[in-house]
Design a protein around this motif. Structure first.
Motif, PDB file in Angstrom:
ATOM      1  N   VAL A  73       8.635   0.760  -1.381  1.00 31.34           N
ATOM      2  CA  VAL A  73       7.856   0.949  -0.161  1.00 31.34           C
ATOM      3  C   VAL A  73       7.784  -0.403   0.544  1.00 31.34           C
ATOM      4  O   VAL A  73       7.366  -1.397  -0.041  1.00 31.34           O
ATOM      5  CB  VAL A  73       6.433   1.461  -0.470  1.00 31.34           C
ATOM      6  CG1 VAL A  73       5.626   1.626   0.819  1.00 31.34           C
ATOM      7  CG2 VAL A  73       6.499   2.794  -1.219  1.00 31.34           C
ATOM      8  N   ARG A 126      -4.876  -2.053  14.628  1.00 29.23           N
ATOM      9  CA  ARG A 126      -3.579  -2.664  14.309  1.00 29.23           C
ATOM     10  C   ARG A 126      -3.035  -3.558  15.425  1.00 29.23           C
ATOM     11  O   ARG A 126      -2.037  -4.247  15.226  1.00 29.23           O
ATOM     12  CB  ARG A 126      -2.553  -1.564  13.995  1.00 29.23           C
ATOM     13  CG  ARG A 126      -2.841  -0.862  12.692  1.00 29.23           C
ATOM     14  CD  ARG A 126      -1.707   0.036  12.289  1.00 29.23           C
ATOM     15  NE  ARG A 126      -2.077   0.861  11.141  1.00 29.23           N
ATOM     16  CZ  ARG A 126      -1.258   1.694  10.538  1.00 29.23           C
ATOM     17  NH1 ARG A 126      -0.017   1.823  10.955  1.00 29.23           N
ATOM     18  NH2 ARG A 126      -1.659   2.409   9.500  1.00 29.23           N
ATOM     19  N   GLY A 153       3.526   0.452   9.857  1.00 29.92           N
ATOM     20  CA  GLY A 153       3.427   1.343   8.700  1.00 29.92           C
ATOM     21  C   GLY A 153       4.475   1.035   7.647  1.00 29.92           C
ATOM     22  O   GLY A 153       4.946  -0.104   7.546  1.00 29.92           O
ATOM     23  N   ASN A 154       4.838   2.041   6.864  1.00 29.37           N
ATOM     24  CA  ASN A 154       5.744   1.847   5.732  1.00 29.37           C
ATOM     25  C   ASN A 154       7.101   2.505   5.928  1.00 29.37           C
ATOM     26  O   ASN A 154       7.177   3.614   6.434  1.00 29.37           O
ATOM     27  CB  ASN A 154       5.140   2.478   4.477  1.00 29.37           C
ATOM     28  CG  ASN A 154       3.992   1.663   3.911  1.00 29.37           C
ATOM     29  OD1 ASN A 154       3.986   0.439   4.039  1.00 29.37           O
ATOM     30  ND2 ASN A 154       3.042   2.331   3.290  1.00 29.37           N
ATOM     31  N   LEU A 210      -1.985  -4.023   3.061  1.00 29.16           N
ATOM     32  CA  LEU A 210      -2.581  -4.283   4.370  1.00 29.16           C
ATOM     33  C   LEU A 210      -3.656  -5.366   4.299  1.00 29.16           C
ATOM     34  O   LEU A 210      -4.073  -5.898   5.322  1.00 29.16           O
ATOM     35  CB  LEU A 210      -3.131  -2.989   4.972  1.00 29.16           C
ATOM     36  CG  LEU A 210      -2.044  -1.975   5.356  1.00 29.16           C
ATOM     37  CD1 LEU A 210      -2.656  -0.659   5.803  1.00 29.16           C
ATOM     38  CD2 LEU A 210      -1.129  -2.508   6.441  1.00 29.16           C
TER      39      LEU A 210
HETATM   40  C1  LIG Z   1       1.974   1.622   2.582  1.00 27.11           C
HETATM   41  O1  LIG Z   1       2.067   1.940   1.228  1.00 27.11           O
HETATM   42  C2  LIG Z   1       1.123   1.252   0.423  1.00 27.11           C
HETATM   43  C3  LIG Z   1       1.423   1.570  -1.023  1.00 27.11           C
HETATM   44  O2  LIG Z   1       2.642   0.959  -1.348  1.00 27.11           O
HETATM   45  C4  LIG Z   1      -0.272   1.694   0.810  1.00 27.11           C
HETATM   46  O3  LIG Z   1      -1.234   0.980   0.080  1.00 27.11           O
HETATM   47  C5  LIG Z   1      -0.479   1.398   2.292  1.00 27.11           C
HETATM   48  O4  LIG Z   1      -1.706   1.901   2.707  1.00 27.11           O
HETATM   49  C6  LIG Z   1       0.629   2.019   3.115  1.00 27.11           C
HETATM   50  N1  LIG Z   1       0.501   1.530   4.462  1.00 27.11           N
HETATM   51  C7  LIG Z   1       0.487   2.318   5.502  1.00 27.11           C
HETATM   52  C8  LIG Z   1       0.366   1.637   6.816  1.00 27.11           C
HETATM   53  O5  LIG Z   1       0.598   3.520   5.433  1.00 27.11           O
END
Ligand SMILES: *[C@@H]1O[C@H](CO)[C@@H](O)[C@H](O)[C@H]1NC(C)=O
Ligand SMILES: *[C@@H]1O[C@H](CO)[C@@H](O)[C@H](O)[C@H]1NC(C)=O
Ligand SMILES: *[C@@H]1O[C@H](CO)[C@@H](O)[C@H](O)[C@H]1NC(C)=O
Ligand SMILES: *[C@@H]1O[C@H](CO)[C@@H](O)[C@H](O)[C@H]1NC(C)=O
Ligand SMILES: *[C@@H]1O[C@H](CO)[C@@H](O)[C@H](O)[C@H]1NC(C)=O
Ligand SMILES: *[C@@H]1O[C@H](CO)[C@@H](O)[C@H](O)[C@H]1NC(C)=O
Ligand SMILES: *[C@@H]1O[C@H](CO)[C@@H](O)[C@H](O)[C@H]1NC(C)=O
Ligand SMILES: *[C@@H]1O[C@H](CO)[C@@H](O)[C@H](O)[C@H]1NC(C)=O
Length: 585
Positions: A455, A176, A462-463, A543
């Motif tokens: 999300v 990352r 991240g999310n 991503l």
């Molecule tokens: C964030 O959430 C999405 C689904 O909306 C998922 O595909 C992705 O892997 C998540 N990203 C992280 C960094 O956890």
């Protein structure tokens, strides 16, 4: 008359008179500098008094001093747990925070010294492989291990991702890195960075082919007999906190102290190379002796090559004035703390003319400082378990390190029982931190709460998930391992506030710009303080998407000169904000 008299006496008499003069000189010298034992006893009294300073409460403190290969002082003060009232002793464990950075550079020194193919100046892609990259080509092609360890990369710190934790391993953090944005161009300005140190830990893993945890234990801790030293993550996993200090915080120095939740330390699992080492006064004395002896253990065996280790103690980069908030103008009674540059995991400076190699550590209520004075083969380590509040803990360490520094270099003390408590006054008054004025919280969101749900992703961080709780009809957010809490509306339509609950409930409100696109909510930008750009989380980001985000500044927060005139509630936020940005320094 005297001269005349001396010239007429015999040679033998001259010799005798010389001896007498010499004895007198010795006598004068001893009275000017009481013997070490006495000075250490006085130090004990001095620290006991320091623990009683009204203006600066300390829960518990541990101190160790080494000189010429001996541990000459090692003692605990105060309490390790306010609830149980147990006392700190010289084996009580404290999280040393960013002093861990010097463990990472020492570990790398031990690895590099054995290798022909890698050095401090090897380009990272030569170690991590061609898939490793930074956001720009120049950094990818140029950046070396030394750039990581000397804080030369100029990359953002991603403060919230570090504070709230990321459920990823170090290899993923390395991947990352390509999303970390530039705050300053490579090698132009010193810019302290925690995730980059974790990346340096990963470089050690790649070169030596083992997890950082194993490497540090095999190559540094075990050879030095640092048998009590552990990692925060291990203690959490085993629920083993025997003789472990509980850390505290406060917003009001005369008010109560609150315990930090152990859950908060989970974020140090990933960031062990930047701040997760847990040690005590006796083990840290072993560590200081190792550095002062050019990388040897107690029996004199080389653990790390002297030349390679010495490079970590050498200033590699000048720092901007005032970075460590040392006052350098000449109104101190002596030439005190000067921090001139950064080596690799060490601040390099002087104390009263003597070279000083130092690092501080500040994490979740723990504050620590380690100072080495290589010229007199001495060092001092102190750690306190709070209560943390902006700046105050730093002073306790500075005061003790000055006092011990005087003993080690054989000079008179310039601090006394009074000034030890008032430090840095009367010589310097610390300026009040600038305030962040919060927008007013309002009762209603400018649009349907369900519009906010979703999300929101950031490639590096991240999310953020926003959801509406149907029971209490409130919006909640979650981010990382421990970031969770309420989403609150403000008087400004394009600005919301995030209020943490759970382990980070003491955390300041996070001011967040809301950006709309085609009538829908598109992104949230979490504001940090300049020069660090806000972290932008975009709705439904995958991503695999191309990364279009560039640093930008929102406008829903203003910065004013001083917290005076702000409401008390606001002042708390300001102090908290200040505390939050001085994390892991
Ligand atoms: C964030 O959430 C999405 C689904 O909306 C998922 O595909 C992705 O892997 C998540 N990203 C992280 C960094 O956890
Ligand atoms: C550590 O503390 C114990 C008392 O708790 C003391 O007996 C011992 O001498 C101390 N160790 C050193 C090296 O000062
Ligand atoms: C640390 O543990 C090792 C192995 O158990 C032992 O040989 C060594 O003496 C210990 N060192 C200290 C300083 O306690
Ligand atoms: C806790 O850890 C210490 C040192 O790591 C160890 O000596 C002790 O036996 C452990 N105690 C328990 C209850 O696991
Ligand atoms: C600090 O705490 C004390 C004791 O709880 C209280 O009396 C005092 O008013 C507080 N000070 C401020 C500025 O809130
Ligand atoms: C302590 O030091 C300060 C500043 O150097 C001095 O003004 C004061 O008189 C000293 N106090 C005592 C008790 O010596
Ligand atoms: C406070 O703000 C002023 C003006 O923006 C700036 O010059 C100063 O460096 C800031 N001080 C701190 C401690 O951030
Ligand atoms: C929703 O809020 C209620 C009341 O605060 C709480 O008991 C419940 O656990 C929450 N539900 C979720 C899914 O967070």
């Amino acid at each position: 008359m005297k001269v005349l008299c001396l010239t007429c006496i015999s040679d033998m008499k001259v010799a005798m008179v010389g001896t007498i003069w010499w004895l007198l000189a010795c006598l004068v010298f001893t009275t000017a500098s009481p013997d070490l034992q006495q000075r250490l006893q006085d130090l004990d009294t001095f620290v006991q008094n320091l623990m009683k300073c009204q203006s600066r409460p300390v829960v518990g403190l541990t101190v160790s001093v080494v000189k010429d290969g001996q541990t000459i002082f090692s003692k605990g003060y105060g309490q390790r747990d306010l609830q149980t009232g147990q006392a700190v002793d010289n084996r009580t464990l404290f999280c040393v925070g960013s002093i861990s950075k010097s463990f990472t550079s020492a570990l790398l020194a031990s690895i590099l010294a054995e290798r022909e193919d890698v050095s401090w100046d090897t380009v990272l892609t030569d170690i991590l492989g061609p898939s490793f990259r930074f956001r720009d080509q120049f950094r990818t092609k140029e950046a070396t291990l030394r750039d990581l360890l000397a804080h030369k990369t100029g990359l953002e710190n991603l403060v919230f991702a570090v504070r709230m934790g990321q459920n990823i391993d170090r290899a993923e953090l390395g991947r990352r890195m390509q999303y970390y944005r530039q705050v300053f161009p490579l090698r132009t300005l010193f810019y302290y960075n925690n995730p980059v140190y974790t990346l340096a830990g990963h470089v050690a893993e790649k070169v030596a082919g083992k997890p950082y945890e194993t490497l540090l234990r095999e190559r540094v801790l075990r050879p030095l007999g640092m048998n009590d030293t552990v990692y925060m993550a291990e203690a959490l996993k085993d629920g083993n906190f025997s003789n472990f200090a509980q850390s505290y915080r406060t917003y009001n120095l005369t008010g109560p102290s609150k315990a930090f939740s152990r859950e908060e330390f989970r974020v140090l699992d990933l960031h062990l190379p930047a701040g997760g080492v847990v040690s005590n006064a006796l083990d840290m004395a072993r560590y200081m002796k190792f550095h002062l002896s050019g990388g040897r253990d107690a029996a004199g065996r080389a653990v790390v090559s002297e030349g390679t280790l010495r490079q970590t103690h050498t200033a590699d980069f000048l720092m901007p004035d005032g970075f460590t908030m040392d006052k350098v103008e000449p109104d101190w009674p002596v030439e005190v703390a000067m921090t001139q540059g950064y080596g690799m995991g060490w601040w390099i400076g002087t104390y009263r003319g003597y070279r000083r190699v130092q690092h501080s550590g500040s994490v979740e209520g723990f504050s620590s400082l380690l100072s080495l004075f290589p010229g007199v083969s001495g060092g001092v380590f102190t750690s306190a378990n709070g209560p943390s509040s902006p700046e105050v803990n730093r002073d306790v360490h500075q005061v003790i390190h000055s006092q011990v520094g005087d003993i080690l270099i054989g000079k008179h003390h310039w601090l006394n029982a009074t000034t030890a408590c008032t430090y840095p006054e009367p010589w310097w008054t610390r300026p009040e931190p600038n305030s962040t004025v919060l927008p007013e919280i309002s009762y209603n969101f400018p649009r349907d709460k369900r519009d906010y749900e979703g999300v929101y992703g950031n490639y590096a961080g991240g999310n953020v998930t926003i959801s509406l709780n149907k029971t209490d009809d409130k919006l909640y957010f979650s981010l990382g391992l421990i970031g969770r809490g309420l989403v609150l509306p403000t008087e400004s339509a394009d600005c919301i506030l995030l209020r943490c609950q759970g382990p980070l409930a003491y955390f300041p409100y996070i001011v967040t710009d809301v950006e709309e696109k085609d009538g829908k909510i598109f992104s949230f930008s979490l504001q940090i303080s300049p020069p660090e750009p806000p972290i932008v989380f975009e709705q439904g980001l995958k991503l695999t998407d191309p990364d279009p985000t560039e640093p930008k500044w929102g406008d829903c927060t203003g910065v004013s000169g001083s917290p005076r005139g702000a409401t008390w509630n606001n002042v708390i936020m300001i102090l908290l904000f200040f505390a939050s940005i001085s994390y892991l320094i």
